[in-house]
Design a protein around this motif. Structure first.
Motif, PDB file in Angstrom:
ATOM      1  N   TRP A 231       0.975  -1.229   0.024  1.00 60.21           N
ATOM      2  CA  TRP A 231      -0.026   0.111   0.128  1.00 60.21           C
ATOM      3  C   TRP A 231       0.798   1.347   0.073  1.00 60.21           C
ATOM      4  O   TRP A 231       0.299   2.267  -0.423  1.00 60.21           O
ATOM      5  N   LEU A 232       2.168   1.344   0.322  1.00 62.86           N
ATOM      6  CA  LEU A 232       3.145   2.348   0.702  1.00 62.86           C
ATOM      7  C   LEU A 232       3.502   2.741  -0.858  1.00 62.86           C
ATOM      8  O   LEU A 232       3.248   3.870  -1.348  1.00 62.86           O
ATOM      9  N   ASN A 233       3.771   1.685  -1.641  1.00 63.80           N
ATOM     10  CA  ASN A 233       4.170   2.032  -3.226  1.00 63.80           C
ATOM     11  C   ASN A 233       3.200   2.725  -4.080  1.00 63.80           C
ATOM     12  O   ASN A 233       3.641   3.775  -4.611  1.00 63.80           O
ATOM     13  N   PRO A 234       1.975   2.468  -3.984  1.00 61.57           N
ATOM     14  CA  PRO A 234       0.923   3.129  -4.628  1.00 61.57           C
ATOM     15  C   PRO A 234       0.936   4.364  -4.414  1.00 61.57           C
ATOM     16  O   PRO A 234       0.725   5.559  -5.097  1.00 61.57           O
TER      17      PRO A 234
ATOM     18  N   PHE B  22       1.870   8.025  -6.397  1.00 62.01           N
ATOM     19  CA  PHE B  22       0.755   9.245  -6.451  1.00 62.01           C
ATOM     20  C   PHE B  22       1.555  10.417  -6.161  1.00 62.01           C
ATOM     21  O   PHE B  22       1.416  11.567  -6.909  1.00 62.01           O
ATOM     22  N   VAL B  23       2.256  10.282  -5.069  1.00 55.75           N
ATOM     23  CA  VAL B  23       2.845  11.798  -4.464  1.00 55.75           C
ATOM     24  C   VAL B  23       3.912  12.308  -5.543  1.00 55.75           C
ATOM     25  O   VAL B  23       4.024  13.424  -6.063  1.00 55.75           O
ATOM     26  N   ILE B  24       4.807  10.950  -6.014  1.00 57.72           N
ATOM     27  CA  ILE B  24       5.805  11.425  -6.935  1.00 57.72           C
ATOM     28  C   ILE B  24       5.424  12.037  -8.238  1.00 57.72           C
ATOM     29  O   ILE B  24       5.665  12.995  -8.934  1.00 57.72           O
ATOM     30  N   VAL B  25       4.395  11.257  -8.914  1.00 56.57           N
ATOM     31  CA  VAL B  25       3.747  11.729 -10.092  1.00 56.57           C
ATOM     32  C   VAL B  25       3.235  13.332 -10.150  1.00 56.57           C
ATOM     33  O   VAL B  25       3.490  14.017 -10.994  1.00 56.57           O
ATOM     34  N   LEU B  26       2.471  13.443  -8.965  1.00 52.52           N
ATOM     35  CA  LEU B  26       2.065  14.941  -8.764  1.00 52.52           C
ATOM     36  C   LEU B  26       2.938  16.035  -8.539  1.00 52.52           C
ATOM     37  O   LEU B  26       2.898  16.940  -8.666  1.00 52.52           O
TER      38      LEU B  26
ATOM     39  N   LEU C  55      -4.442   1.385  -9.865  1.00 56.53           N
ATOM     40  CA  LEU C  55      -4.192  -0.011 -10.753  1.00 56.53           C
ATOM     41  C   LEU C  55      -2.769  -0.648 -10.448  1.00 56.53           C
ATOM     42  O   LEU C  55      -2.722  -1.883 -10.697  1.00 56.53           O
ATOM     43  N   LEU C  56      -2.074   0.031  -9.714  1.00 57.54           N
ATOM     44  CA  LEU C  56      -0.482  -0.373  -9.395  1.00 57.54           C
ATOM     45  C   LEU C  56      -0.788  -1.325  -8.502  1.00 57.54           C
ATOM     46  O   LEU C  56       0.087  -2.400  -8.401  1.00 57.54           O
ATOM     47  N   GLY C  57      -1.579  -1.242  -7.550  1.00 58.86           N
ATOM     48  CA  GLY C  57      -1.881  -1.775  -6.436  1.00 58.86           C
ATOM     49  C   GLY C  57      -2.931  -3.248  -6.658  1.00 58.86           C
ATOM     50  O   GLY C  57      -3.150  -3.894  -5.874  1.00 58.86           O
ATOM     51  N   ALA C  58      -3.476  -3.089  -7.957  1.00 60.45           N
ATOM     52  CA  ALA C  58      -4.664  -4.008  -8.109  1.00 60.45           C
ATOM     53  C   ALA C  58      -4.179  -5.350  -8.642  1.00 60.45           C
ATOM     54  O   ALA C  58      -4.777  -6.433  -7.886  1.00 60.45           O
ATOM     55  N   GLU C  59      -2.967  -5.535  -9.228  1.00 59.22           N
ATOM     56  CA  GLU C  59      -2.524  -6.742  -9.437  1.00 59.22           C
ATOM     57  C   GLU C  59      -2.269  -7.737  -8.347  1.00 59.22           C
ATOM     58  O   GLU C  59      -2.734  -9.070  -8.783  1.00 59.22           O
ATOM     59  N   ARG C  60      -1.889  -7.330  -7.346  1.00 59.94           N
ATOM     60  CA  ARG C  60      -1.386  -8.146  -6.232  1.00 59.94           C
ATOM     61  C   ARG C  60      -2.706  -8.816  -5.547  1.00 59.94           C
ATOM     62  O   ARG C  60      -2.740  -9.564  -4.756  1.00 59.94           O
TER      63      ARG C  60
END
Lengths: 221, 216
Positions: free
Chosen positions: A22-25, A29-33, A64-69
């Motif tokens: 949950w930290l990676n997504p 988010f923060v980095i993209v912004l 979406l990044l966290g969805a696959e797992r």
């Protein structure tokens, strides 16, 4: 209810032990912004103008990044197989998965939204619209992401397929959510857009869990 | 005769066939299993044992044939049927979540599979896992993880157990323990279907063997 609680507690324990999930997504988010203001330069007016779109695109990519797992681990360990065989707990399990994935990926976005509003030079009214649209829109993101994850479960490289499958479904959400924030920045009423978001959420909440159930059964069988 | 069979057997299957990648694994396989019976499915690697188990557990559909539970075809069953409640299925994947401890795994199963609310510590101790309850399962050995997954059998109230290679990775004492549990379950009117490469016949007079022949 007992089953839902057990599955929910289990999810929280897993999230507590696999913080990257949950930290990676969230970091993404923060980095993209933060990249946008850097890339666009010192043009606060332009930034505030395109901010609604940016925030929503970053939000849906991070979900979406966290969805696959979501179901992958349980599929590999055989838990899913046993749940499908037992039939009854499967629905509670699916609901617990979706709820906990919303709590772990979307709820943190709400908490850091004031920071994001500051970063992109949005005023208080626009921030309020962001919070409201995220509140109504992110559960929809998680529901659809769960459906994508369930459908691509047995595919080898499911990640890209998942994105291709689900991103088009996010288009209506993106349009209405960023329109709501847009209206708020202009000082207009945006309750109509929120109502559309709420309607989409209700429809998805009623139908998507059943589709996820069916997809899981198909993939396991 | 057919009617008689249907009424006395818990699980029966007629003329099952299974095709995987254009290869016929088996066809015209008949299975009947009454209460108190153990069915041992044997055969070489790749003969289709696991596929047959998955069909009997209702996880997969046979390409031909039909599986009946108490005379009712599985293919027409309603959701939340009696069959799913009477079944304890443990496949060759253990279902143990490696990040969670043995206790947490067991807690989840107790709620999800409606197991007996017995003391999980006692069950784990029976299985020789005393003192290891609070360690994430990924730290345990393969045999110990297997024991954790088999702990379900000590708590389940299901009548029919379908187990794929339950003895894998277990040591002699654990195998003996498991066989005792099997005996007890059979005496209480339960039924077991399992695959294993162990000889089962001496210990279980009520057992039958179904040999699947490896075919090209």
């Amino acid at each position: 209810m007992v089953m839902f609680k057990a599955a929910f507690v289990r999810e929280w324990r897993l999230l507590a032990r696999q913080k990257a999930d949950w930290l990676n997504p969230l970091m993404f988010f923060v980095i993209v912004l933060t990249l946008f203001p850097l890339g666009i330069g010192a043009k606060p007016n332009l930034l505030a103008e395109i901010a609604p779109g940016i925030i929503w695109i970053a939000a849906l990519l991070s979900v979406l990044l966290g969805a696959e797992r979501l179901f992958k681990e349980d599929f590999r360990q055989g838990t899913l197989e046993q749940l499908v065989a037992a039939d009854e707990p499967l629905f509670a399990y699916v609901l617990a998965k979706i709820t906990s994935s919303w709590c772990s990926t979307a709820l943190p976005l709400l908490f850091i939204s004031p920071l994001i509003a500051l970063l992109l030079g949005l005023n208080a009214a626009a921030w309020q619209a962001i919070v409201l649209s995220l509140l109504l829109g992110t559960p929809l993101l998680n529901l659809l992401a769960a459906l994508g994850a369930a459908l691509t479960l047995s595919a080898d490289k499911g990640g890209i397929l998942l994105a291709l499958l689900i991103l088009p479904l996010y288009i209506p959400l993106l349009i209405f959510a960023s329109a709501a924030v847009d209206n708020a920045t202009l000082g207009l009423d945006y309750s109509a857009q929120l109502a559309v978001l709420a309607a989409m959420l209700c429809l998805a909440a009623a139908l998507v869990p059943l589709a996820v159930l069916k997809a899981l059964r198909l993939n396991v069988g | 005769m057919a009617v008689f069979l249907v009424t006395t057997s818990l699980l029966s299957a007629f003329a099952l066939s299974c095709v995987r990648q254009d290869r016929v694994l088996f066809d015209a396989v008949d299975v009947t299993l009454a209460a108190g019976e153990l069915l041992h499915i044997s055969g070489k690697n790749g003969a289709g044992k696991s596929s047959l188990l998955r069909i009997l557990a209702g996880l997969a559909m046979p390409d031909e044939g039909e599986v009946l539970w108490c005379g009712e075809p599985l293919s027409h069953r309603q959701p939340h049927s009696d069959f799913a409640q009477s079944l304890c299925f443990i496949g060759h994947l253990s279902g143990v979540q490696p990040q969670l401890t043995a206790l947490e795994n067991l807690e989840f199963w107790q709620a999800a599979f409606q197991l007996k609310q017995a003391d999980p510590y006692a069950v784990l101790a029976t299985l020789g896992l005393a003192g290891l309850e609070d360690i994430p399962c990924q730290m345990l050995s393969a045999g110990q993880q297997r024991r954790v997954s088999l702990a379900r059998l000590w708590l389940t109230q299901a009548k029919l157990w379908i187990l794929d290679e339950p003895f894998t990775a277990l040591d002699q004492s654990a195998i003996k323990l498991l066989q005792q549990q099997f005996k007890q379950h059979l005496e209480q009117g339960g039924a077991i279907i399992l695959t294993t490469h162990q000889a089962m016949e001496q210990q279980f007079p009520q057992s039958r063997t179904l040999e699947l022949v490896y075919r090209w």
